[in-house]
Design a protein around this motif. Structure first.
Motif, PDB file in Angstrom:
ATOM      1  N   SER A 203       0.864  -1.179   0.000  1.00  0.00           N
ATOM      2  CA  SER A 203       0.000   0.000   0.000  1.00  0.00           C
ATOM      3  C   SER A 203       0.900   1.227   0.000  1.00  0.00           C
ATOM      4  O   SER A 203       1.513   1.544   1.031  1.00  0.00           O
ATOM      5  CB  SER A 203      -0.887   0.017   1.246  1.00  0.00           C
ATOM      6  N   PRO A 204       1.040   1.906  -1.133  1.00  0.00           N
ATOM      7  CA  PRO A 204       1.952   3.052  -1.199  1.00  0.00           C
ATOM      8  C   PRO A 204       1.683   4.114  -0.135  1.00  0.00           C
ATOM      9  O   PRO A 204       2.606   4.758   0.351  1.00  0.00           O
ATOM     10  CB  PRO A 204       1.720   3.611  -2.604  1.00  0.00           C
ATOM     11  N   SER A 205       0.441   4.265   0.269  1.00  0.00           N
ATOM     12  CA  SER A 205       0.120   5.292   1.264  1.00  0.00           C
ATOM     13  C   SER A 205       0.771   4.998   2.619  1.00  0.00           C
ATOM     14  O   SER A 205       0.970   5.917   3.416  1.00  0.00           O
ATOM     15  CB  SER A 205      -1.395   5.431   1.426  1.00  0.00           C
ATOM     16  N   ASP A 206       1.119   3.738   2.884  1.00  0.00           N
ATOM     17  CA  ASP A 206       1.765   3.406   4.163  1.00  0.00           C
ATOM     18  C   ASP A 206       3.115   4.094   4.316  1.00  0.00           C
ATOM     19  O   ASP A 206       3.595   4.293   5.428  1.00  0.00           O
ATOM     20  CB  ASP A 206       1.956   1.897   4.303  1.00  0.00           C
TER      21      ASP A 206
ATOM     22  N   SER B   8       3.737   7.140   3.052  1.00  0.00           N
ATOM     23  CA  SER B   8       3.509   8.576   2.879  1.00  0.00           C
ATOM     24  C   SER B   8       3.934   9.382   4.108  1.00  0.00           C
ATOM     25  O   SER B   8       4.086   8.848   5.206  1.00  0.00           O
ATOM     26  CB  SER B   8       2.037   8.843   2.571  1.00  0.00           C
TER      27      SER B   8
ATOM     28  N   LYS C 221       1.739   9.112   7.303  1.00  0.00           N
ATOM     29  CA  LYS C 221       1.724   7.833   8.015  1.00  0.00           C
ATOM     30  C   LYS C 221       3.091   7.464   8.580  1.00  0.00           C
ATOM     31  O   LYS C 221       3.236   7.217   9.766  1.00  0.00           O
ATOM     32  CB  LYS C 221       1.212   6.722   7.109  1.00  0.00           C
TER      33      LYS C 221
ATOM     34  N   LEU D 222       9.173   7.802   2.398  1.00  0.00           N
ATOM     35  CA  LEU D 222       8.999   7.770   0.948  1.00  0.00           C
ATOM     36  C   LEU D 222      10.172   7.120   0.232  1.00  0.00           C
ATOM     37  O   LEU D 222       9.981   6.420  -0.757  1.00  0.00           O
ATOM     38  CB  LEU D 222       8.758   9.188   0.421  1.00  0.00           C
TER      39      LEU D 222
ATOM     40  N   SER E 184       9.922   3.294  -0.013  1.00  0.00           N
ATOM     41  CA  SER E 184       8.812   2.744  -0.795  1.00  0.00           C
ATOM     42  C   SER E 184       9.286   1.978  -2.022  1.00  0.00           C
ATOM     43  O   SER E 184       8.723   0.935  -2.357  1.00  0.00           O
ATOM     44  CB  SER E 184       7.855   3.859  -1.209  1.00  0.00           C
TER      45      SER E 184
END
Length: 91
Positions: free
Chosen positions: A34-37, A39, A42, A46, A49
Motif C-alpha cells: 500500500s503506497p500510502s503506508d 507517505s 503515516k 517515501l 517505498s
C-alpha cells in the motif's frame, strides 16, 4: 481489517489459510504494498517505498487462537515454501 474483495485477493502473491481440525482459524496474505503506508502523514518513509513490492496484510485470527503465531506463518511461507508445521503437528 477491511474485508478484501475477490479482485484484491486475486492480486495476492500468497494467500494463507490456517486450519486446525478442519476449521479455519487464521488467514493472511502477501499482497501488493500500500503506497500510502510510506507517505509523509503515516510513516514519512517515501525513500523506502521503492524497495518494497509486497507486504503482509489481510490478517485475521479467530479470538480463541490469538497469540499462537499463526499470522507469523504467512511471512515464513513467503520465504520458505508452501507448507508449515508447528512442532509435533502438520498442517
Amino acid at each position: 481489517m477491511k474485508n478484501p474483495s475477490i479482485d484484491k485477493l486475486n492480486k495476492c502473491k500468497i494467500l494463507c489459510v490456517c486450519l486446525v481440525n478442519g476449521d479455519t482459524i487464521s488467514i493472511g496474505a502477501i499482497k501488493p504494498k500500500s503506497p500510502s503506508d510510506f507517505s509523509k502523514p503515516k510513516a514519512n518513509l517515501l525513500d523506502l517505498s521503492i524497495a518494497f513490492t509486497w507486504e503482509l496484510g489481510y490478517c485475521y485470527t479467530d479470538i480463541n487462537h490469538v497469540g499462537k503465531g499463526y499470522s507469523s506463518s504467512v511471512a515464513c511461507l513467503s520465504q520458505y515454501g508452501n507448507s508449515f508445521s508447528w512442532p509435533g503437528e502438520t498442517y
